[in-house]
Structure formats: C-alpha cells, structure tokens
Design an enzyme around this catalytic site. Structure first.
Site, PDB file in Angstrom:
ATOM      1  N   ARG A   1       0.821  -1.220   0.000  1.00  0.00           N
ATOM      2  CA  ARG A   1       0.000   0.000   0.000  1.00  0.00           C
ATOM      3  C   ARG A   1       0.852   1.266   0.000  1.00  0.00           C
ATOM      4  O   ARG A   1       0.464   2.270  -0.595  1.00  0.00           O
ATOM      5  CB  ARG A   1      -0.933  -0.003   1.209  1.00  0.00           C
ATOM      6  CG  ARG A   1      -2.047  -1.005   1.016  1.00  0.00           C
ATOM      7  CD  ARG A   1      -2.907  -1.117   2.223  1.00  0.00           C
ATOM      8  NE  ARG A   1      -4.061  -1.953   1.928  1.00  0.00           N
ATOM      9  CZ  ARG A   1      -4.862  -2.460   2.839  1.00  0.00           C
ATOM     10  NH1 ARG A   1      -4.651  -2.223   4.121  1.00  0.00           N
ATOM     11  NH2 ARG A   1      -5.880  -3.204   2.492  1.00  0.00           N
TER      12      ARG A   1
ATOM     13  N   LYS B   1     -19.794 -16.170   0.740  1.00  0.00           N
ATOM     14  CA  LYS B   1     -21.241 -16.015   0.880  1.00  0.00           C
ATOM     15  C   LYS B   1     -21.904 -15.303  -0.290  1.00  0.00           C
ATOM     16  O   LYS B   1     -21.403 -14.309  -0.795  1.00  0.00           O
ATOM     17  CB  LYS B   1     -21.534 -15.195   2.141  1.00  0.00           C
ATOM     18  CG  LYS B   1     -21.202 -15.936   3.422  1.00  0.00           C
ATOM     19  CD  LYS B   1     -20.966 -14.928   4.506  1.00  0.00           C
ATOM     20  CE  LYS B   1     -21.897 -15.112   5.678  1.00  0.00           C
ATOM     21  NZ  LYS B   1     -21.879 -13.895   6.501  1.00  0.00           N
TER      22      LYS B   1
ATOM     23  N   GLY C   1     -10.299  -8.564  -1.344  1.00  0.00           N
ATOM     24  CA  GLY C   1      -9.078  -8.794  -0.587  1.00  0.00           C
ATOM     25  C   GLY C   1      -8.527 -10.207  -0.744  1.00  0.00           C
ATOM     26  O   GLY C   1      -7.336 -10.406  -0.989  1.00  0.00           O
TER      27      GLY C   1
ATOM     28  N   GLY D   1     -13.165  -3.811  -0.147  1.00  0.00           N
ATOM     29  CA  GLY D   1     -14.536  -3.339   0.044  1.00  0.00           C
ATOM     30  C   GLY D   1     -14.897  -2.228  -0.926  1.00  0.00           C
ATOM     31  O   GLY D   1     -16.009  -2.191  -1.463  1.00  0.00           O
TER      32      GLY D   1
HETATM   33  P1  ADP Z   1     -12.896 -11.579  -1.536  1.00  0.00           P
HETATM   34  O1  ADP Z   1     -12.166 -11.085  -0.308  1.00  0.00           O
HETATM   35  O2  ADP Z   1     -11.985 -11.834  -2.676  1.00  0.00           O
HETATM   36  O3  ADP Z   1     -14.065 -10.725  -1.878  1.00  0.00           O
HETATM   37  P2  ADP Z   1     -14.544 -13.355   0.035  1.00  0.00           P
HETATM   38  O4  ADP Z   1     -14.119 -12.648   1.273  1.00  0.00           O
HETATM   39  O5  ADP Z   1     -15.924 -13.155  -0.438  1.00  0.00           O
HETATM   40  O6  ADP Z   1     -13.523 -13.021  -1.162  1.00  0.00           O
HETATM   41  O7  ADP Z   1     -14.353 -14.912   0.217  1.00  0.00           O
HETATM   42  C1  ADP Z   1     -13.114 -15.488   0.496  1.00  0.00           C
HETATM   43  C2  ADP Z   1     -13.245 -16.658   1.410  1.00  0.00           C
HETATM   44  O8  ADP Z   1     -14.145 -17.601   0.894  1.00  0.00           O
HETATM   45  C3  ADP Z   1     -11.921 -17.374   1.575  1.00  0.00           C
HETATM   46  O9  ADP Z   1     -11.519 -17.275   2.918  1.00  0.00           O
HETATM   47  C4  ADP Z   1     -12.231 -18.807   1.182  1.00  0.00           C
HETATM   48  O10 ADP Z   1     -11.636 -19.769   2.022  1.00  0.00           O
HETATM   49  C5  ADP Z   1     -13.738 -18.871   1.318  1.00  0.00           C
HETATM   50  N1  ADP Z   1     -14.307 -19.947   0.485  1.00  0.00           N
HETATM   51  C6  ADP Z   1     -14.170 -20.114  -0.834  1.00  0.00           C
HETATM   52  N2  ADP Z   1     -14.763 -21.242  -1.235  1.00  0.00           N
HETATM   53  C7  ADP Z   1     -15.300 -21.820  -0.152  1.00  0.00           C
HETATM   54  C8  ADP Z   1     -16.030 -23.025   0.093  1.00  0.00           C
HETATM   55  N3  ADP Z   1     -16.348 -23.846  -0.905  1.00  0.00           N
HETATM   56  N4  ADP Z   1     -16.406 -23.295   1.363  1.00  0.00           N
HETATM   57  C9  ADP Z   1     -16.098 -22.443   2.365  1.00  0.00           C
HETATM   58  N5  ADP Z   1     -15.413 -21.312   2.212  1.00  0.00           N
HETATM   59  C10 ADP Z   1     -15.009 -20.989   0.972  1.00  0.00           C
HETATM   60 MG    MG Z   2     -12.652 -11.261   1.810  1.00  0.00          MG
END
Ligand code: ADP
Ligand code: MG
Length: 396
Positions: free
Chosen positions: A38, A200, A353, A376
């Site tokens: 950063r 989610k 992230g 975010g």
């Molecule tokens: P980003 O930060 O890129 O937006 P998210 O925070 O939405 O992504 O999601 C990332 C998390 O989702 C990771 O910690 C990963 O382990 C979890 N994840 C991905 N696939 C699965 C799964 N099939 N079951 C449980 N957790 C999952």
């Molecule tokens: Mg995340």
C-alpha cells in the site's frame, strides 16, 4: 472516464497539500511492516507532489484504534519505511491535528514531507465530525485523495475535509482504480466475463445483480455456488449454504436468463469430510455428490471450463476465490482460473481482498491488468454505488 480533477490539474508549488493515502499496512509483533504494497502504491503521487514543490502532508488510518490514542497503531513505522523507499527524510508528526502539528507544518520547506499521526486516534474521523474536518482542513491549502481503499467510507479525512479544501483532486492510484473499474462498468470490451466466488452469496448479491446487466458470461464458484446449486435442486451435502438466500439465487438465475447472460455453475467439486487443511480431498460431480461431503473447491472439469472462458474473454472482472485457497489441497481451482487469466489477452481486473491475496500467492500479480488496492471499495464500486470519497472530489 473520470470527471474529477486530477493531482496534475493542481498548481502545487509552495502549497500545503493534504494527501490522504492508505498506509493501513500489516504490522508484525515487533511493529515491522510485513507487507508494504500500500505504501509502494502511493509513491507516484507522493513523488509527483514533492517534485512539483508542494509541502506534502500525508494522512492515513492504521488499524482500528477506535478513536483513542494507542501507540501500537502509530504510523511511525510507515514514516520510516517511506523515508527508506524515497531515500529522503519524512517527518513523523506528533499528532494529526492541533497547534503542535501546525507548528511542524509551518517549519516545512517546499518538497518536504510530513506524515500525520493516525487519524483514527480521534473519534471525529469515523464520525466525519464537522469540527474535526475543520481541524484537518486548517492544516493545508489543497486536498488530494489517493486512498481508494477507504473511498467507500464517508470519514473526515476521506470525505468531510474534501468539501472544505478546494480544489480536491484524485491522486494517481485513485485515478488508476477509477479508470479500470470505471471502464469495466461503463465501456467494457466484449466478451465480458465476471468470475464471482468467495464464501457467501449475501456478500455478493448486489454486485451479481449489477454485473448481470453488463456481462456476457458469469462464472460462479466458491462457497456461494452451493446456494445456487441447492436452489436448482442438487445435493450439496454439508457444503456452505445460505438457506435464506435460495429464493434470491433463483431470482438471479432468472435475471441471467432474461438478460441472456450465460450463468455457469460448477459441475464438479473437490470435497472433504470436514473443513480442515489436511482433510483428504475427493472429487464428486453434481450428480454423485454424497450427503456427507463438503465442497471446498471447484473440480477439475469446472476449472478447465472456466479456464476456457478466460482464454476467449476480452474483459474479465474477478471477485472472490473459487475455493478454500488457504488450504493447498483446495486451492487448485482458484489457481487454475488465475493462471488462465494471466495467460489470456483479456483486460483482467481483480477486486476483493482474498482474491488479490490468491493471485499474489500464485505469483501472478504482474500478469494482471489491474489489481485493485481496495477490497470493500472495489466491491462497492462494481455494485454501481457512488463512493463518498470520490463524490466529494472537485468536478472537472
Ligand atoms: P474476496 O475477499 O476476494 O471478496 P470473500 O471474502 O468473499 O472473497 O471470500 C473469500 C473466502 O471464501 C476465503 O476465505 C475462502 O476460504 C472462502 N471460500 C471459498 N470457497 C469456499 C467453500 N467452498 N467453502 C467455504 N469457504 C469458501
Ligand atoms: Mg474477503
């Protein structure tokens, strides 16, 4: 694209320039910076302001001190690290507002740099308190925002101050984020493919909804895929599911059909009996998925299908890993998509992230067109929201 003024539109010579940066860096137990991405990302704007003869007043938050002075959240390590990167002195301010800081700024010469202490040491920062905004604004003549990562928050140093210090301009990092994310939403090259994953559905509903009006193809992976698969009537075993989102998942699939967006869901999965790093992986397809298995990654066929989509895409926006990439046995799908995207000619934009962490872990960050510095903030931008820190900047 960006209808906000840029730092290059400002006359900086001899001016006190308040520049909001994102120096919210991870610190280890000895308060050493464990990842300086950063700080490095803000260097072009920092160098430009001092080369133009501005008196540079840097401001940032670090961690969550919750409106109190907590020495473990001091920005002092960032000041010394920045001094090393620039090979010139950076003064660490004793505070971020008040007479002592004013005196320190008074003593600055053109081209000097001071880093204010953590703005979140004051409750007025996150409350966007008018009196605190005023105290910050009194320190400077001009405002530059290069902290895309906090642009989705209407805080004193990201939003309130911009209304008091005019002109207020975007720094280079901010402008770069707006260019790539803005182009993807407004004038994408087609085929435009979005890859959405992560834990989610509820986190990603709005972005899926927005992207369904823009993309040609939407690939879904990660934990959220199981809510969609369950909504289609498939067995998903003990996989992550949000039962209160099933109806919504159906609506999103209907919307995709109506908008002629190809919405692809995983057809096979790498599963385990429990959520554990060393759990033995087993591959199942949608049709033989047992009741006692938990889907932790997309399977090899799905990974190959998704990789093919990367190869023919012109624009790809990726938010959310395809599986539990933190566990090596369940990182294959995420890495396969990352590798295919890196090898593709598509404009590749990575937000989120954990997705960025996965791309970095795969060592493919240099091969992507744009890696967003704001998890975010990039999600909210792609949702089509107007980010308050950007809205507050002066229009062109
Ligand atoms: P980003 O930060 O890129 O937006 P998210 O925070 O939405 O992504 O999601 C990332 C998390 O989702 C990771 O910690 C990963 O382990 C979890 N994840 C991905 N696939 C699965 C799964 N099939 N079951 C449980 N957790 C999952
Ligand atoms: Mg995340």
């Amino acid at each position: 694209m960006l209808n906000k003024i840029s730092v290059t539109d400002l006359d900086l010579q001899g001016k006190r320039v308040f520049c909001r940066v994102d120096f919210n860096v991870p610190l280890d137990d000895n308060l050493n910076i464990s990842d300086d991405t950063r700080i490095v990302a803000a260097l072009p704007t920092i160098r430009y302001i001092i080369e133009q003869g501005g008196k540079l007043i840097l401001a940032s938050h670090l961690g969550r001190p919750k409106g109190m002075v907590k020495p473990e959240f001091s920005l002092a390590p960032a000041a010394s690290h920045l001094a090393k990167l620039l090979d010139r002195p950076v003064t660490m301010a004793t505070d971020c507002v008040g007479d002592a800081v004013k005196a320190q700024i008074e003593a600055m010469n053109n081209g000097d740099i001071i880093l204010l202490e953590n703005v979140r040491f004051y409750p007025g920062e996150e409350k966007n308190d008018p009196a605190f905004c005023q105290q910050l604004a009194e320190l400077a003549d001009l405002y530059v925002n290069d902290a895309f990562g906090t642009a989705h928050r209407a805080h004193a140093s990201t939003e309130g101050i911009a209304k008091l210090l005019s002109p207020a301009a975007a720094g280079f990092l901010m402008a770069k984020e707006l260019k790539y994310l803005g182009q993807a939403l407004d004038t994408p090259q087609h085929p435009f493919v979005a890859v959405i994953g992560g834990a989610k559905v509820s986190d990603k509903i709005t972005v899926i909804n927005t992207l369904l009006e823009k993309v040609d193809t939407l690939l879904i992976g990660g934990g959220m895929a199981y809510t969609f698969l369950k909504a289609q009537g498939f067995e998903i075993g003990t996989s992550l599911v949000e039962n209160d989102q099933l109806e919504l998942a159906k609506q999103l699939m209907d919307k995709a059909a109506k908008n002629q967006v190809r919405l692809l869901l995983p057809e096979d999965h790498i599963t385990a009996q429990q959520f554990a790093k060393d759990a033995p992986p087993t591959i199942y397809s949608n049709d033989d998925f047992p009741a006692n298995a938990m889907g932790l990654d997309i399977g090899p066929k799905t990974a190959q299908d998704y990789a093919k989509e990367m190869a023919t895409a012109a624009t790809v926006v990726w938010n959310g890993p395809m599986g539990v990439f933190e566990f090596p046995a369940f990182a294959k799908g995420t890495f396969a998509v990352a590798e295919a995207l890196a090898a593709s000619d598509a404009i590749s934009i990575i937000g989120g992230g954990d997705s960025v962490a996965a791309v970095n872990k795969a060592g493919l960050n240099e091969k992507m067109t744009h890696i967003s510095t704001g998890g975010g903030a990039s999600l909210e931008f792609l949702e089509g929201k107007i980010l308050p820190g950007i809205a507050a900047l002066t229009d062109k």
